[in-house]
Each structure stands twice: as structure tokens, then as C-alpha cells.
Design a protein around this motif. Structure first.
Motif, PDB file in Angstrom:
ATOM      1  N   SER A 237     -10.305  -0.362   6.929  1.00  0.00           N
ATOM      2  CA  SER A 237     -10.900   0.340   5.795  1.00  0.00           C
ATOM      3  C   SER A 237      -9.851   0.551   4.708  1.00  0.00           C
ATOM      4  O   SER A 237      -8.644   0.578   4.978  1.00  0.00           O
ATOM      5  CB  SER A 237     -11.440   1.696   6.238  1.00  0.00           C
ATOM      6  OG  SER A 237     -10.360   2.566   6.564  1.00  0.00           O
ATOM      7  N   PRO A 238     -10.289   0.700   3.458  1.00  0.00           N
ATOM      8  CA  PRO A 238      -9.329   0.963   2.377  1.00  0.00           C
ATOM      9  C   PRO A 238      -8.443   2.178   2.640  1.00  0.00           C
ATOM     10  O   PRO A 238      -7.269   2.175   2.273  1.00  0.00           O
ATOM     11  CB  PRO A 238     -10.230   1.179   1.162  1.00  0.00           C
ATOM     12  CG  PRO A 238     -11.426   0.327   1.442  1.00  0.00           C
ATOM     13  CD  PRO A 238     -11.652   0.478   2.931  1.00  0.00           C
ATOM     14  N   SER A 239      -8.989   3.219   3.273  1.00  0.00           N
ATOM     15  CA  SER A 239      -8.166   4.402   3.546  1.00  0.00           C
ATOM     16  C   SER A 239      -7.060   4.080   4.547  1.00  0.00           C
ATOM     17  O   SER A 239      -5.947   4.603   4.445  1.00  0.00           O
ATOM     18  CB  SER A 239      -9.038   5.542   4.065  1.00  0.00           C
ATOM     19  OG  SER A 239      -9.700   5.173   5.255  1.00  0.00           O
ATOM     20  N   GLN A 240      -7.342   3.206   5.508  1.00  0.00           N
ATOM     21  CA  GLN A 240      -6.299   2.794   6.447  1.00  0.00           C
ATOM     22  C   GLN A 240      -5.244   1.937   5.746  1.00  0.00           C
ATOM     23  O   GLN A 240      -4.042   2.091   5.979  1.00  0.00           O
ATOM     24  CB  GLN A 240      -6.926   2.019   7.602  1.00  0.00           C
ATOM     25  CG  GLN A 240      -7.781   2.874   8.528  1.00  0.00           C
ATOM     26  CD  GLN A 240      -8.533   2.040   9.543  1.00  0.00           C
ATOM     27  OE1 GLN A 240      -9.050   0.971   9.218  1.00  0.00           O
ATOM     28  NE2 GLN A 240      -8.605   2.506  10.776  1.00  0.00           N
ATOM     29  N   VAL A 241      -5.709   1.059   4.882  1.00  0.00           N
ATOM     30  CA  VAL A 241      -4.773   0.216   4.144  1.00  0.00           C
ATOM     31  C   VAL A 241      -3.886   1.069   3.251  1.00  0.00           C
ATOM     32  O   VAL A 241      -2.688   0.812   3.118  1.00  0.00           O
ATOM     33  CB  VAL A 241      -5.539  -0.835   3.316  1.00  0.00           C
ATOM     34  CG1 VAL A 241      -4.576  -1.639   2.450  1.00  0.00           C
ATOM     35  CG2 VAL A 241      -6.327  -1.761   4.229  1.00  0.00           C
ATOM     36  N   ALA A 242      -4.450   2.099   2.662  1.00  0.00           N
ATOM     37  CA  ALA A 242      -3.661   2.984   1.803  1.00  0.00           C
ATOM     38  C   ALA A 242      -2.523   3.630   2.585  1.00  0.00           C
ATOM     39  O   ALA A 242      -1.402   3.754   2.087  1.00  0.00           O
ATOM     40  CB  ALA A 242      -4.558   4.053   1.189  1.00  0.00           C
ATOM     41  N   VAL A 243      -2.798   4.050   3.815  1.00  0.00           N
ATOM     42  CA  VAL A 243      -1.756   4.650   4.650  1.00  0.00           C
ATOM     43  C   VAL A 243      -0.669   3.629   4.941  1.00  0.00           C
ATOM     44  O   VAL A 243       0.535   3.912   4.844  1.00  0.00           O
ATOM     45  CB  VAL A 243      -2.353   5.196   5.955  1.00  0.00           C
ATOM     46  CG1 VAL A 243      -1.254   5.642   6.910  1.00  0.00           C
ATOM     47  CG2 VAL A 243      -3.304   6.346   5.670  1.00  0.00           C
TER      48      VAL A 243
ATOM     49  N   ASP B 254     -12.698  -2.621  -6.902  1.00  0.00           N
ATOM     50  CA  ASP B 254     -13.386  -1.994  -5.770  1.00  0.00           C
ATOM     51  C   ASP B 254     -13.208  -0.475  -5.816  1.00  0.00           C
ATOM     52  O   ASP B 254     -12.092   0.036  -5.674  1.00  0.00           O
ATOM     53  CB  ASP B 254     -12.818  -2.550  -4.466  1.00  0.00           C
ATOM     54  CG  ASP B 254     -13.585  -2.089  -3.239  1.00  0.00           C
ATOM     55  OD1 ASP B 254     -14.215  -1.008  -3.283  1.00  0.00           O
ATOM     56  OD2 ASP B 254     -13.546  -2.807  -2.221  1.00  0.00           O
ATOM     57  N   PRO B 255     -14.290   0.268  -6.002  1.00  0.00           N
ATOM     58  CA  PRO B 255     -14.162   1.727  -6.100  1.00  0.00           C
ATOM     59  C   PRO B 255     -13.657   2.378  -4.823  1.00  0.00           C
ATOM     60  O   PRO B 255     -12.979   3.413  -4.874  1.00  0.00           O
ATOM     61  CB  PRO B 255     -15.586   2.183  -6.434  1.00  0.00           C
ATOM     62  CG  PRO B 255     -16.465   1.073  -5.954  1.00  0.00           C
ATOM     63  CD  PRO B 255     -15.679  -0.183  -6.152  1.00  0.00           C
ATOM     64  N   ASN B 256     -13.971   1.785  -3.679  1.00  0.00           N
ATOM     65  CA  ASN B 256     -13.498   2.347  -2.410  1.00  0.00           C
ATOM     66  C   ASN B 256     -11.981   2.263  -2.293  1.00  0.00           C
ATOM     67  O   ASN B 256     -11.328   3.184  -1.810  1.00  0.00           O
ATOM     68  CB  ASN B 256     -14.151   1.620  -1.228  1.00  0.00           C
ATOM     69  CG  ASN B 256     -15.641   1.823  -1.176  1.00  0.00           C
ATOM     70  OD1 ASN B 256     -16.141   2.927  -1.394  1.00  0.00           O
ATOM     71  ND2 ASN B 256     -16.383   0.751  -0.910  1.00  0.00           N
ATOM     72  N   VAL B 257     -11.421   1.149  -2.752  1.00  0.00           N
ATOM     73  CA  VAL B 257      -9.966   0.981  -2.721  1.00  0.00           C
ATOM     74  C   VAL B 257      -9.310   1.924  -3.718  1.00  0.00           C
ATOM     75  O   VAL B 257      -8.342   2.620  -3.387  1.00  0.00           O
ATOM     76  CB  VAL B 257      -9.584  -0.478  -3.022  1.00  0.00           C
ATOM     77  CG1 VAL B 257      -8.064  -0.609  -3.150  1.00  0.00           C
ATOM     78  CG2 VAL B 257     -10.106  -1.404  -1.942  1.00  0.00           C
TER      79      VAL B 257
ATOM     80  N   ALA C 205      -9.363   5.372  -2.419  1.00  0.00           N
ATOM     81  CA  ALA C 205      -8.502   5.554  -1.252  1.00  0.00           C
ATOM     82  C   ALA C 205      -7.043   5.726  -1.639  1.00  0.00           C
ATOM     83  O   ALA C 205      -6.279   6.394  -0.937  1.00  0.00           O
ATOM     84  CB  ALA C 205      -8.656   4.366  -0.296  1.00  0.00           C
ATOM     85  N   PHE C 206      -6.634   5.122  -2.751  1.00  0.00           N
ATOM     86  CA  PHE C 206      -5.241   5.195  -3.188  1.00  0.00           C
ATOM     87  C   PHE C 206      -4.995   6.318  -4.190  1.00  0.00           C
ATOM     88  O   PHE C 206      -3.945   6.359  -4.827  1.00  0.00           O
ATOM     89  CB  PHE C 206      -4.809   3.859  -3.789  1.00  0.00           C
ATOM     90  CG  PHE C 206      -4.381   2.840  -2.768  1.00  0.00           C
ATOM     91  CD1 PHE C 206      -3.048   2.668  -2.454  1.00  0.00           C
ATOM     92  CD2 PHE C 206      -5.327   2.064  -2.116  1.00  0.00           C
ATOM     93  CE1 PHE C 206      -2.651   1.725  -1.512  1.00  0.00           C
ATOM     94  CE2 PHE C 206      -4.948   1.115  -1.178  1.00  0.00           C
ATOM     95  CZ  PHE C 206      -3.602   0.943  -0.868  1.00  0.00           C
ATOM     96  N   SER C 207      -5.939   7.221  -4.317  1.00  0.00           N
ATOM     97  CA  SER C 207      -5.773   8.344  -5.228  1.00  0.00           C
ATOM     98  C   SER C 207      -4.525   9.137  -4.858  1.00  0.00           C
ATOM     99  O   SER C 207      -4.277   9.424  -3.686  1.00  0.00           O
ATOM    100  CB  SER C 207      -7.006   9.255  -5.170  1.00  0.00           C
ATOM    101  OG  SER C 207      -6.853  10.377  -5.992  1.00  0.00           O
ATOM    102  N   SER C 208      -3.711   9.468  -5.847  1.00  0.00           N
ATOM    103  CA  SER C 208      -2.466  10.245  -5.667  1.00  0.00           C
ATOM    104  C   SER C 208      -1.431   9.530  -4.810  1.00  0.00           C
ATOM    105  O   SER C 208      -0.568  10.158  -4.216  1.00  0.00           O
ATOM    106  CB  SER C 208      -2.780  11.621  -5.057  1.00  0.00           C
ATOM    107  OG  SER C 208      -3.712  12.325  -5.848  1.00  0.00           O
ATOM    108  N   SER C 209      -1.497   8.219  -4.755  1.00  0.00           N
ATOM    109  CA  SER C 209      -0.576   7.460  -3.905  1.00  0.00           C
ATOM    110  C   SER C 209       0.663   6.967  -4.634  1.00  0.00           C
ATOM    111  O   SER C 209       1.598   6.470  -4.015  1.00  0.00           O
ATOM    112  CB  SER C 209      -1.296   6.244  -3.324  1.00  0.00           C
ATOM    113  OG  SER C 209      -1.633   5.328  -4.354  1.00  0.00           O
ATOM    114  N   ASN C 210       0.677   7.034  -5.978  1.00  0.00           N
ATOM    115  CA  ASN C 210       1.784   6.506  -6.774  1.00  0.00           C
ATOM    116  C   ASN C 210       1.951   4.997  -6.641  1.00  0.00           C
ATOM    117  O   ASN C 210       3.037   4.458  -6.870  1.00  0.00           O
ATOM    118  CB  ASN C 210       3.106   7.198  -6.425  1.00  0.00           C
ATOM    119  CG  ASN C 210       3.137   8.639  -6.900  1.00  0.00           C
ATOM    120  OD1 ASN C 210       2.675   8.950  -7.997  1.00  0.00           O
ATOM    121  ND2 ASN C 210       3.662   9.531  -6.085  1.00  0.00           N
TER     122      ASN C 210
END
Length: 395
Positions: A39-45, A61-64, A67-72
């Protein structure tokens, strides 16, 4: 194994080296033509755990992006070829930005929109005609919305737009594309945006392994060749390709536009006729490229300008059409384990402790046969760099 483990521990203890490796500004292409990706949230981690600071998408992709919100992580988002005609309409361009860019700013750092992909090397002359107007209209929409200072517009090209690339100093664009490329270069100059190239030395080797040196395309030690016009020596094909593009732009009167590599990589597997598509070669290409990035190298003709690269790709994509190589460019399998053998097997609690607790990830990979996802990601990206530095440290 024990020797390698001790070497890695020593290297990790060298904090300045460790920080240097993590601050390379590595860019990665995140393709999603697959039905088995995390999932995009796993990829973000995974991505943020490594301090990979730049990600390139082929859509918005809005999900991606959520998921990367506040990730820099800086994001390049893509506008597919099928949208080009619509984006020549100022109203539709502004609506697209309002729907696909504005909602995610500033939490997600969107810094670039690529309008189309490899349009000029295709056969669709109508798409070619839409390309620059769509780029201009998208930029104007960003200006109207007050976003042009933080988001730039560009497009990605295949090296097939070159009419000549050897020697690099004689690089020129194809004559039939000159009237289309010239105004695009002017657009880049006016908006201070880069010229993007998708460059794959693998293709040159696959098509002619008898004439192209494997060492030359893999950044391995080799005598290279000297450009007779500049007396500059080239020891790898990628740098020669980049400088050929710079020469082609100079021939059109532009020395004020920077070249960036939007895609480059090497497949770990291919069809029987795809010579060189092996895990060993893929590891050498990407590992040696990362070492060059760590050294902040420039090309022979642009020695003061560090190369800027997005590696292709994050994952193998099992639904990509075409030859087998197309589905095997990933650094990682969808379960998060590295495609290349980096010489680390089994569980290493001490290493996990040294790096800190890895993030919780719901992957199916066996804990008995794999390190934590965090550790695997780290060492697959930097193992070649670290082993080289260990040899220097030991001697």
C-alpha cells in the motif's frame, strides 16, 4: 558473513559516512503497473526510513500523495499523454491543478509536473503539436494560482530525440524534431526548469554486446574513450549521453538549461535475447551509479554540476507489457525484499538494535529468511558504497 557483518558495523559507526550516504538526495521512480504492490502508506514508511528525498510518479495518485503527507519527500507527478489535448485549455489546466496539486500542498511537497512522457520520440504528430502548448498552459495556471515558484513544469524525453550522440561534443537533436525542441528549450530557459532525459545504457549493450563494452556501461574500470574535439575522457556511457544532450542544446543556442536524468536503471531479468539482464549487472550498474552520486561527480563537460538522477524503479511491476526486462527493473520485490543479493542472510538482532527498531510493516516475507525491511532497504541501496569505503578504511 561474519567479516562482512563486522565491516558493516564499523562503517555504520562512522557517523559522518553514514550521514553522507543518507543525504545523497537519491531520486526513485515509483511505478505502479502491478497488482501485488504494498500500500502507499507502507511505501511511504519504507522510503522515508531511508531518507530517500525524491520520488517520481507517472500520475497524480491521491492515495500516494496523501500517504506521503508531512514526509519531506519532494514529488514529481505526471500528467499522462492522454491528457495533453485537454491541458491546452487554460480552464481545464487550472481545474486539474486545483484538483491534483493544491489539495496536497504544503503537506506533500509537490515540486514538479511532467507533461507527457517521451512524446517527441513517438509517431503521434498530433500529440507532438499539443506538447508545448500544454506545458505553457500548465505553467500559466500555476502562475495564476501563485504556485509557479514552488512547482515547475517539464516533460521527459527518450534519447531517441538525438540525431547524433557520438562523440558527445558532436551531439545534435534530430533534424525532423528541431522546430519542436527549440521552443521547448526556450520555455525551459524562461521558466528555469530542467530538460529531462530517460537514459538506459542497458539498451545499447543489449542491442550490440559485441561492440559495446560491459565495463563501460556498468561504470566498471575501463580505459573509456577520449572525445577528439574536447580531449575529455569518458569512462561510462551515461555521462557521455548526458554531455551529448548538453551539446545538442548548445547547438541550438542554449547553455542555460540543466539536464536531469528522469529515468535510468538496469533490469535484473530479461528474455533470452536480452543480453546482460542479470541481477549481478543490475547491482553493479545501480551500485556504481550511487557511488558516483555520493562523490557528487559531474560529467566531463559539466564537472561542476553533480549529476541528478531518478533511478528506475522502486519495485518490479508484474503487469508491465513488453519483454521480460520491463517487469524486472525494480530494486525490490513487492514484499519489500531486495532483488539483488547483497550478501546478508538470516536475522541480525544486533544490527537491528544499532539502526533502531524498524517500522512495523505487514509484509509476507518470512522473518526467518530476511532482515527487517528497514535494514534490507538500507543495505541494498548503499552496500556497494559501504563495502568500498570499508576497503579504504581497512587499508
Amino acid at each position: 558473513m561474519a567479516t562482512l557483518f563486522r565491516a558493516l558495523l564499523v562503517l555504520l559507526a562512522l557517523t559522518d559516512l553514514f550521514v553522507n550516504i543518507l543525504s545523497l538526495g537519491i531520486g526513485i521512480n515509483y511505478g505502479q503497473i502491478a497488482n501485488n504492490l504494498p500500500s502507499p502508506s507502507q511505501v511511504a514508511v519504507l522510503v522515508t526510513s531511508l531518507n530517500i528525498s525524491r520520488v517520481k510518479l507517472y500520475d497524480a495518485d491521491p492515495n500516494v500523495l496523501s500517504a506521503f503527507s508531512s514526509s519531506n519527500v519532494d514529488f514529481v507527478i505526471g500528467l499522462g499523454n492522454e491528457y495533453l489535448q485537454k491541458m491546452t485549455d487554460p480552464k481545464q489546466a487550472q481545474t486539474w491543478i486545483e484538483q491534483h496539486v493544491q489539495p496536497y500542498l504544503p503537506q506533500t511537497k509537490i515540486t514538479c509536473i511532467t507533461v507527457g512522457n517521451e512524446i517527441l520520440s513517438g509517431n503521434d504528430t498530433q500529440l507532438m503539436a499539443y506538447l508545448l502548448p500544454a506545458m505553457q498552459t500548465m505553467h500559466e495556471a500555476l502562475v495564476n494560482l501563485g504556485l509557479s515558484k514552488q512547482v515547475y513544469v517539464t516533460t521527459a524525453h527518450s534519447l531517441a530525440i538525438l540525431g547524433n550522440s557520438f562523440p558527445p561534443s558532436s551531439g545534435t537533436f534530430r533534424q525532423d524534431l528541431a522546430e519542436r525542441i527549440q521552443p521547448i528549450l526556450s520555455f525551459h530557459s524562461q521558466t528555469n526548469s530542467p530538460f529531462l532525459i530517460n537514459a538506459y545504457p542497458f539498451f545499447a549493450y543489449k542491442d550490440n554486446p559485441g561492440q559495446v563494452s560491459l565495463e563501460y556501461v556498468l561504470f566498471q574500470p575501463n580505459p573509456g574513450f577520449t572525445d577528439p574535439n574536447t580531449n575529455l575522457n569518458y569512462d561510462n556511457m551515461l555521462y557521455a549521453q548526458i554531455d551529448a544532450v548538453y551539446s545538442a542544446m548548445k547547438a541550438m543556442g542554449h547553455t542555460d538549461v540543466r539536464v536531469k536524468i528522469s529515468e535510468t536503471g538496469w533490469p535484473s531479468k530479461g528474455d533470452p535475447n536480452e543480453v546482460g539482464a542479470t541481477p549481478q549487472n543490475a547491482q553493479l550498474y545501480n551500485g556504481n551509479l550511487l557511488r558516483r552520486i555520493a562523490q557528487q561527480q559531474g560529467t566531463p563537460a559539466k564537472s561542476s554540476v553533480p549529476i541528478d538522477v531518478y533511478v528506475f524503479a522502486l519495485f518490479n511491476e508484474n503487469q508491465k507489457p513488453g519483454p521480460a526486462s520491463e517487469r524486472n527493473y525494480g530494486l525490490f520485490y513487492p514484499n519489500g525484499t531486495p532483488v539483488y543479493n547483497v550478501g546478508l542472510q538470516g536475522s541480525t538482532p544486533h544490527m537491528d538494535g544499532l539502526l533502531g527498531s524498524p517500522p512495523h510493516m505487514e509484509y509476507s516475507a518470512s522473518k526467518k529468511n530476511a532482515l527487517s525491511i528497514y535494514t534490507l532497504l538500507l543495505f541494498s541501496l548503499v552496500s556497494v558504497i559501504m563495502l568500498e569505503r570499508w576497503r579504504i578504511y581497512r587499508n
